[in-house]
Design a protein around this motif. Structure first.
Motif, PDB file in Angstrom:
ATOM      1  N   PHE A  35       0.709  -1.241   0.050  1.00 24.79           N
ATOM      2  CA  PHE A  35      -0.043  -0.041  -0.206  1.00 24.79           C
ATOM      3  C   PHE A  35       0.783   1.293  -0.004  1.00 24.79           C
ATOM      4  CE2 PHE A  35      -3.154  -2.973   1.607  1.00 24.79           C
ATOM      5  CZ  PHE A  35      -4.327  -2.836   0.991  1.00 24.79           C
ATOM      6  N   SER A 103      -5.355   6.987  -2.652  1.00 22.14           N
ATOM      7  CA  SER A 103      -4.369   5.726  -2.377  1.00 22.14           C
ATOM      8  C   SER A 103      -3.657   5.963  -1.287  1.00 22.14           C
ATOM      9  CB  SER A 103      -3.431   5.980  -3.522  1.00 22.14           C
ATOM     10  OG  SER A 103      -3.914   6.012  -4.825  1.00 22.14           O
ATOM     11  N   ASN A 106      -5.696   4.387   1.710  1.00 22.15           N
ATOM     12  CA  ASN A 106      -5.754   3.110   1.689  1.00 22.15           C
ATOM     13  C   ASN A 106      -4.474   2.551   2.744  1.00 22.15           C
ATOM     14  OD1 ASN A 106      -8.082   2.608   0.279  1.00 22.15           O
ATOM     15  ND2 ASN A 106      -7.051   2.552  -1.815  1.00 22.15           N
ATOM     16  N   ASN A 109      -5.263   2.833   6.087  1.00 27.31           N
ATOM     17  CA  ASN A 109      -6.314   2.136   6.499  1.00 27.31           C
ATOM     18  C   ASN A 109      -5.573   0.583   6.953  1.00 27.31           C
ATOM     19  OD1 ASN A 109      -8.873   2.986   6.627  1.00 27.31           O
ATOM     20  ND2 ASN A 109      -9.211   2.977   4.356  1.00 27.31           N
ATOM     21  N   ARG A 131     -12.988   5.989   6.924  1.00 31.63           N
ATOM     22  CA  ARG A 131     -12.298   6.713   5.980  1.00 31.63           C
ATOM     23  C   ARG A 131     -11.937   8.141   6.358  1.00 31.63           C
ATOM     24  NH1 ARG A 131      -9.600   5.184   1.524  1.00 31.63           N
ATOM     25  NH2 ARG A 131     -11.020   3.467   1.435  1.00 31.63           N
TER      26      ARG A 131
END
Length: 280
Positions: A35, A103, A106, A109, A131
């Motif tokens: 990621f 991006s 993510n 996360n 989010r």
């Protein structure tokens, strides 16, 4: 003479090793590196595009990044940025903002999931709330990158401007010239502290998060510098992997960074558990 009791230290080391194995730190770090790689280039586009609207030479920012990133990986980043800037249009900044937020959030996360595992909790926050937390953490990381890079590059200029109002001597300016590096590290610490406080789906106290943030701040800078030194002096990845050498080095650097971040969360969870303050 009283004998030193190493049993508590041994106990903590054993527990730390157990957490390292059971929480699959290496596997989660590999996921984080993936990621991070996907997030890196939109983030770089955003920073360089934003710098074009400010009195900042982004080449000097890249020069500061080279202190932590190995040469081959920096060549990959520089080539990407030069090609992007040459072929970009006026909408680069707006596209970079969208790409960066999506991006990079993510990646945040993924960190949140890894820290939840450290605290042995499930993620039950809604998608929107998760989010929003990821985006707020992302903005903090962006602030970290900008300020931490600006201080070494423009620190002396800022110091001269500020202390000129107080008639500061050249010797005092020299002291500030060294302190700005301490300030950069302090910013790293604050952002890591905020990350460890907000990312897990658990009640985390600042008193418990301090230790992991301190470990991550020192550990990340030392490991990044050490890895960069190793690659630049002994590791010849280009000879082994050819044109993929830069990508492999980036992935390894992200992998090490992921381990440091997750270990910081594990330390915080251990501290909270021993103090009886771990609440979900």
């Amino acid at each position: 003479m009283a004998k030193l009791n190493f049993n508590p230290i041994k106990k903590h080391v054993i527990e730390f090793a157990r957490r390292f194995s059971e929480d699959e730190v290496t596997s989660l770090s590999a996921q984080l590196s993936y990621f991070f790689l996907l997030s890196l280039f939109p983030l770089l586009i955003f920073i360089v595009a934003l710098a074009s609207y400010l009195p900042i030479d982004y080449l000097r920012l890249l020069e500061m990044m080279s202190a932590y990133i190995p040469v081959e990986a920096m060549q990959l980043i520089e080539n990407f940025l030069f090609e992007t800037m040459d072929s970009s249009g006026g909408g680069l900044l707006s596209i970079a903002i969208i790409g960066t937020i999506w991006s990079a959030s993510n990646g945040i996360n993924a960190i949140m999931r890894a820290l939840n595992k450290a605290y042995d909790v499930e993620e039950n926050r809604s998608f929107i709330l998760g989010r929003l937390i990821a985006i707020s953490l992302l903005l903090s990381v962006l602030l970290l990158i900008v300020v931490a890079l600006l201080l070494p590059v423009f620190g002396r200029m800022i110091g001269v401007y500020i202390f000129s109002f107080f008639g500061a001597s050249e010797q005092f300016i020299s002291v500030w010239n060294g302190l700005r590096w301490v300030i950069s590290s302090s910013i790293f610490f604050v952002v890591f502290l905020y990350l460890y406080k907000m990312a897990p789906n658990a009640k985390v106290y600042f008193k418990d998060a301090i230790w992991g943030a301190l470990f991550a701040t020192v550990g990340w800078q030392v490991s990044s510098y050490g890895f960069s030194l190793y690659v630049n002096t002994m590791g010849n990845y280009a000879a082994t992997y050819g044109s993929l050498g830069g990508v492999i080095i980036l992935m390894l650097w992200f992998y090490i960074s992921g381990i440091i971040i997750i270990l910081g969360g594990e330390i915080n969870a251990m501290v909270a558990d021993h103090r009886g303050r771990l609440k979900t």
